[in-house]
Design a protein around this motif. Structure first.
Motif, short mmCIF file in Angstrom:
data_model
loop_
_atom_site.label_atom_id
_atom_site.label_comp_id
_atom_site.label_asym_id
_atom_site.label_seq_id
_atom_site.Cartn_x
_atom_site.Cartn_y
_atom_site.Cartn_z
N ALA A 434 0.84 -1.20 0.00
CA ALA A 434 0.00 0.00 0.00
C ALA A 434 0.87 1.25 0.00
CB ALA A 434 -0.91 0.01 1.22
N PRO A 435 0.41 2.31 -0.66
CA PRO A 435 1.17 3.57 -0.62
C PRO A 435 1.32 4.06 0.82
CG PRO A 435 -0.57 3.67 -2.29
CD PRO A 435 -0.80 2.42 -1.51
N ALA A 436 2.45 4.63 1.13
CA ALA A 436 2.73 5.08 2.50
C ALA A 436 1.83 6.26 2.87
CB ALA A 436 4.19 5.46 2.64
N PHE A 437 1.52 6.35 4.16
CA PHE A 437 0.73 7.47 4.68
C PHE A 437 1.65 8.61 5.06
CE2 PHE A 437 -2.37 4.09 5.58
CZ PHE A 437 -3.53 4.71 5.15
N SER A 438 1.06 9.79 5.19
CA SER A 438 1.73 10.91 5.84
C SER A 438 0.99 11.19 7.14
CB SER A 438 1.70 12.15 4.94
OG SER A 438 0.38 12.65 4.82
N GLY A 439 1.56 12.06 7.95
CA GLY A 439 0.92 12.37 9.22
C GLY A 439 -0.48 12.96 9.05
N ASP A 440 -0.71 13.67 7.94
CA ASP A 440 -2.03 14.27 7.70
C ASP A 440 -3.09 13.24 7.33
OD1 ASP A 440 -0.89 16.75 8.16
OD2 ASP A 440 -0.42 17.09 6.05
N ASP A 441 -2.68 12.01 6.99
CA ASP A 441 -3.63 10.98 6.56
C ASP A 441 -4.13 10.10 7.71
OD1 ASP A 441 -3.32 11.74 3.89
OD2 ASP A 441 -1.55 10.48 3.66
N LEU A 442 -3.65 10.35 8.93
CA LEU A 442 -3.98 9.43 10.02
C LEU A 442 -5.46 9.46 10.38
CD1 LEU A 442 -0.91 9.72 12.40
CD2 LEU A 442 -1.35 8.12 10.53
#
Length: 746
Positions: A434-442
């Motif tokens: 899966a594509p990695a998340f960023s902190g804004d996606d939590l």
């Protein structure tokens, strides 16, 4: 020692020198056993008590000689002794943890024998007699002027309310003034020395020896917090004068064991102040004061007190945090502060502070004790990822991604994810593809985990994240949002939940049949379930769940074309003699659909239960009127037929004593007469009746075991599940990937 065997029986022995010897008679007892022993020994003439070092409460048994003195009722005297013993233990004079039968004894000196009732019951006459508490109370003017600034009286006096308070206190008995003169909070700081912060944390208005207890924090120059509980005695020096000479009492029950937030230490002080004012008002009303006046004054002073305490405690909290809490943003607790201090080891302290600056949420996670391996690695300066992955039970790549996310956020609280460990499990469930998340996606990740009703961190939440991660690997996270939006109007979460339950039921069934002597546990079932769905994206899960709903509930007749299985009939159409009701067995999908359409209910969804013999459905019709009903019956393991469900048109209940109620009772009598029903059909229904778990529970309510279905229907149902070939083979292939040892053993 077992969990409940921590009580002891001890006795108090008076000596000619005016001291009291405390010695243990028995230890390691259950409470009931210890009390029974005390009651059996009360004739020996000594005061005996049952207590535990882990608990504050004490049960006292007085000898007959003490009760004959006429000093009061038995219960009142025993309660006073219990309060006295608690007072001694709070001061460390009596230490139950150090008492052992026949080896150790402890002594109570005359200083602690000022109460005449206690001394008289013990048979002690002190010469000269100690001073009796309380001391002489000064006039109200002098008393109010001498009140410490942080006490209720001092705060209201310094706020310009001394006149109102004087008028109010004039109606309060003098013996009830004392709690209002005890400081509610205090801070002392020596130059280049420790900081002492204390606040009233426990009130004991009915205790004749102590007013309550104060919680005290001693903060060293390096930031180390040492908590203590300090007893506030009646008639004694105000507690702030004693903060520099403290030692924690040995008994566990009197030690500070809470883990409060450092920024909320004083939050309950207004409630304590209001309670003390209420006690004073109650004493005044008992003495004849006007109730309305006392209540109005109490409420007015409580409001003033709340604002005064807020202003004073704010500066104290700021100074405490400045001294003991170096991490901005994170919730400051006692245990976390002590963790960051490092226990006096400068190098450990430096490493922990560096972790707090790098990833505050992870530092707090370690401080709370949730990742001991990672905590040890941090203190020793070893690589962090491998022990962190082991603590979280996730792959190393997931721990690496989680750590990267934790470095981007100060706190997880606003994202909807409860802890760093939950975040790691979510990341691992999404998969490395899966594509990695960023902190804004939590926040979006938290919403995905809660997509299924009543789930946020359970197995269904992880199943949703696995399917979403597989979808995102192909179409990105935007594709996941599109799938969710596409099925937004069809209650997709509930369809997915029902479909997953069917998958788990079939996994459990196959594993059970593979190992009859070793039934699967839920961890094995969940592992095979996850393996079975490991390559199925969310869009495919949604499609299969919809297909299963159509098959199970019979919404799409085309799926049963050419395979409408007819089961053996117990009897043909017949007419019951007493009720004159005609009975028609419904044994095929077409007949069930027609009945559902005419009766406006969901009997068509019983199709799978009918064809497996789990349930026998009949249509009841009265040719002389319009009465109709549908009944579903099951054969129990003991050979008894029972009515699982019966209803009229539109699921209307069948009235007791009605024609249809009589007909159902008559039908049950007929079914139990084996000479009047088909033997082959009866054998067909007996097989499910002896199966555990009962197929009815799986085939009614949205769940179904595919192995119990006739071949044609099993093939149709299998199209609604991942993979190809027979269902058993699909599940065994998934099991081979995660629990091969179990399959080889069976």
């Amino acid at each position: 020692m077992r969990a409940l065997d921590h009580f002891m029986l001890a006795e108090l022995l008076a000596t000619p020198t005016g001291q009291v010897q405390v010695r243990a008679l028995a230890c390691g007892l259950r409470q009931g056993r210890a009390v029974a022993l005390a009651n059996a020994r009360h004739k020996f003439g000594t005061v005996q008590f049952v207590a535990s070092a882990r608990l504050r409460s004490t049960q006292v048994v007085l000898p007959a000689s003490a009760l004959l003195l006429g000093l009061g009722g038995e219960r009142e005297l025993e309660a006073r002794f219990a309060q006295w013993l608690e007072w001694l233990r709070a001061h460390g004079v009596l230490r139950l943890a150090e008492l052992e039968p026949g080896r150790h004894s402890q002594w109570v000196t005359p200083r602690w024998l000022a109460d005449p009732l206690i001394s008289a019951c013990l048979g002690i006459v002190l010469n000269p007699a100690p001073a009796v508490m309380p001391a002489v109370i000064p006039p109200l003017d002098d008393w109010l002027d001498a009140a410490p600034p942080a006490s209720i009286a001092g705060l209201l006096r310094d706020a310009g309310r001394s006149g109102d308070l004087w008028n109010w206190l004039e109606q309060v008995p003098a013996q009830a003034w004392e709690p209002l003169q005890v400081p509610l909070l205090d801070m002392q700081e020596r130059a280049d020395g420790p900081l002492h912060v204390g606040w009233w944390s426990r009130t004991q208005p009915a205790n004749p020896f102590a007013l309550g207890a104060v919680s005290l924090f001693r903060v060293s120059t390096s930031g180390w917090l040492e908590p203590t509980l300090l007893t506030v005695d009646r008639g004694a020096t105000p507690w702030p004068a004693r903060v520099h000479d403290l030692a924690p009492p040995p008994d566990q029950a009197f030690r500070f064991i809470a883990n409060p937030r450092l920024d909320q230490l004083f939050n309950r002080l207004p409630a304590y102040g209001e309670r003390l004012l209420a006690i004073a008002a109650y004493e005044a009303k008992c003495a004849g004061a006007d109730a309305e006046t006392m209540d109005e004054g109490q409420q007015r002073f409580a409001r003033h007190l709340e604002s005064l305490l807020a202003a004073r405690s704010a500066s104290m909290t700021a100074r405490l945090l400045q001294r003991a809490w170096p991490v901005p943003g994170a919730a400051p607790t006692l245990n976390r502060s002590r963790f960051l201090h490092g226990g006096g080891n400068a190098l450990v302290r430096q490493r922990r502070h560096e972790l707090a600056e790098l990833a505050p949420e992870l530092a707090m996670h370690a401080a709370d004790g949730y990742c001991p391996g990672a905590r040890a690695a941090i203190d020793a300066g070893r690589p962090l990822l491998v022990p962190l992955a082991a603590d979280w039970e996730v792959p190393v790549w997931a721990a690496r991604r989680t750590l990267a996310l934790l470095r981007q956020v100060t706190s997880l609280k606003e994202t909807g994810i409860y802890s760093a460990e939950d975040l790691a499990r979510y990341v691992a469930a999404c998969g490395p593809h899966a594509p990695a998340f960023s902190g804004d996606d939590l926040r979006f990740l938290a919403e995905l985990s809660a997509f299924v009703p009543d789930e946020s961190e359970g197995p269904n939440a992880l199943a949703m994240l696995r399917a979403s991660g597989r979808e995102a690997a192909v179409r990105g996270w935007e594709g996941v949002c599109e799938v969710i939006a596409r099925y937004a109007d069809i209650e997709a979460p509930y369809l997915l939940l029902a479909w997953w339950d069917v998958l788990r039921d079939n996994v459990r069934d196959v594993l059970t049949r593979c190992g009859q002597e070793d039934p699967p546990n839920e961890d094995e079932v969940e592992a095979v379930f996850a393996s079975w769905l490991q390559s199925v994206p969310l869009s495919e899960c949604m499609r299969l769940a919809l297909d299963w709903s159509a098959v199970f509930w019979g919404h799409d007749r085309s799926v049963f074309a050419g395979i409408d299985v007819e089961v053996p009939r117990l009897f043909g159409t017949l007419s019951l003699c007493e009720s004159r009701v005609e009975v028609l067995p419904l044994t095929g999908h077409g007949a069930l659909r027609q009945e559902a359409r005419e009766m406006l209910h969901c009997v068509a969804s019983y199709h799978l239960a009918v064809v497996t013999g789990a349930v026998f459905v009949v249509s009841l019709t009265c040719p002389l009127g319009t009465d109709r009903a549908t009944a579903a019956l099951t054969l129990e393991p003991g050979g008894t037929w029972t009515v699982k469900e019966a209803s009229g048109p539109g699921n209307r209940a069948i009235a007791s004593g009605s024609r249809m109620s009589t007909a159902i009772a008559e039908l049950l009598v007929l079914l139990h007469d084996t000479t009047r029903i088909d033997a082959a059909a009866l054998a067909f229904y007996r097989q499910p009746a002896t199966t555990a778990p009962r197929p009815f529970d799986h085939t009614v309510g949205g769940r179904c075991l595919i192995s119990r279905l006739p071949k044609g229907l099993a093939e149709v149902a299998a199209r609604c599940f991942p993979g190809d070939g027979p269902m058993d083979r699909r599940i065994l292939r998934a099991a081979q990937r995660v629990i091969p040892q179990r399959l080889q053993a069976n």
